[in-house]
Structures are given as structure tokens and as C-alpha cells.
Design an enzyme around this catalytic site. Sequence first.
Site, PDB file in Angstrom:
ATOM      1  N   HIS A  87       0.845  -1.195   0.000  1.00 42.59           N
ATOM      2  CA  HIS A  87       0.000   0.000   0.000  1.00 42.59           C
ATOM      3  C   HIS A  87       0.885   1.251   0.000  1.00 42.59           C
ATOM      4  O   HIS A  87       1.861   1.322   0.732  1.00 42.59           O
ATOM      5  CB  HIS A  87      -0.899   0.011   1.231  1.00 42.59           C
ATOM      6  N   SER A  88       0.540   2.216  -0.843  1.00 42.96           N
ATOM      7  CA  SER A  88       1.187   3.525  -0.899  1.00 42.96           C
ATOM      8  C   SER A  88       2.694   3.362  -1.127  1.00 42.96           C
ATOM      9  O   SER A  88       3.112   2.742  -2.104  1.00 42.96           O
ATOM     10  CB  SER A  88       0.855   4.317   0.368  1.00 42.96           C
ATOM     11  N   TYR A  89       3.513   3.901  -0.225  1.00 41.90           N
ATOM     12  CA  TYR A  89       4.976   3.809  -0.346  1.00 41.90           C
ATOM     13  C   TYR A  89       5.440   2.365  -0.540  1.00 41.90           C
ATOM     14  O   TYR A  89       6.430   2.107  -1.234  1.00 41.90           O
ATOM     15  CB  TYR A  89       5.621   4.426   0.905  1.00 41.90           C
ATOM     16  N   GLY A  91       4.529   0.175  -2.409  1.00 44.27           N
ATOM     17  CA  GLY A  91       4.651  -0.249  -3.803  1.00 44.27           C
ATOM     18  C   GLY A  91       6.112  -0.345  -4.208  1.00 44.27           C
ATOM     19  O   GLY A  91       6.530  -1.295  -4.878  1.00 44.27           O
ATOM     20  N   PHE A 114       2.479   3.484  -4.918  1.00 46.73           N
ATOM     21  CA  PHE A 114       3.453   4.044  -5.844  1.00 46.73           C
ATOM     22  C   PHE A 114       4.065   2.908  -6.652  1.00 46.73           C
ATOM     23  O   PHE A 114       4.308   1.830  -6.131  1.00 46.73           O
ATOM     24  CB  PHE A 114       4.579   4.757  -5.085  1.00 46.73           C
TER      25      PHE A 114
END
Length: 192
Positions: A87-89, A91, A114
Site C-alpha cells: 500500500h502507498s509507499y 509499492g 506508488f
Amino acid sequence: MGDSMLRGPADGATFVLVHGSNHGGWCWGRVKPLLEAARHSVYTPTLTGLAERADELTPEVGLSTHVSDITELIEGEDLHGVTLVGHSYAGAVITGAAEIVGDRIARLVYLDAFLPRDRESVLDTEPPESREAFLQIAREQGDGWRLPRDRHRPRRDGQRARAARRAARRDQLKRTLRSQAWLAVESSRARG
């Protein structure tokens, strides 16, 4: 999730769920029991320097540290056929982990995450004004290397409206958030 995904195969699947930069493994608290009830194995590690591991945050903690957190978990637990969710960072974290232990991963899932290109940092994916705002916050409020949990950055009109709708949730999250290593966001170039 569809009903067939929740039921899973007879022996279940293996999930490693990786949180974003402002969370910890705790953020998967509602998802983990659903997957476990469907006979899946679920791992929800907290990345070095974040959440309950905030005391481990140093200027040296970065993307490569977080990739190691995940690859060491996968290898240490001898996991195979892993569904690796970021999730989010995270990625960037799961992308880096897949480069190292790809033979153990069945699928990568980017959940609102990301997805930097090769040699691109997470910060490179931000619009220039956001990038500069983050850099300024790190310089002025985070000793040049981190983003404090109570950081303030300029918001555009659309972001203002979204922020207003989430005010109550933000108050709840502030009680659990910790400082985030700036190096982790900036050092996505470490994937080499």
C-alpha cells in the site's frame, strides 16, 4: 473481495501485507482476520523505523532497509507462492523485494501504491510542487532527513475538501503515527 477469493484453495494462500510509510502492520487489522478465516496465512510486518518500531528510525533507514525487512521475512519463514501486497509507499518496497525473492512470489498487488520506474524514487513520482513541499518540510521540521508525523504542507483546493472529510479519522490516526524516514521516500533509487 469476491466470495471465491475469501474461500481460497483447500490449503490456503500466503499473503504478506506491507503498509505505507505512515502506518504499521496494525493497519491491516480488519483485513487479516478475514483472510485467516478463509484459511489463508497472513503476515503483516511493521517496517523498520515506523509505528511500534519508531525507536529504530535513523538517517540510515531507507528503502533498502524496508526491502530487506520483507525479503528476510519471506526467506526466514520459508514462504513460497506469496501474494505480496503493498500500500502507498510500499509499492516501491514490494517491487524491490520481488527483484530479490521473485521466485517465491506468485503475484504482486499494488493497493493505491506508488509504482516508480527503474531508477526513479517515490519522490520523483510526485508533482514538482509536492516534491518541493516535502523537501522543505524535511529541511525545516525533520532535521533534513525525515518527515515528522505532524507535518504541514500546502494543500490545493481539492485536497482541502478531501482533508475536511477526513478530519475525524486524522485525529484517530495521529495517536498512532510516528515520524517517517525521509531517506525511505527519497532512496527508491537504491533498487539499482
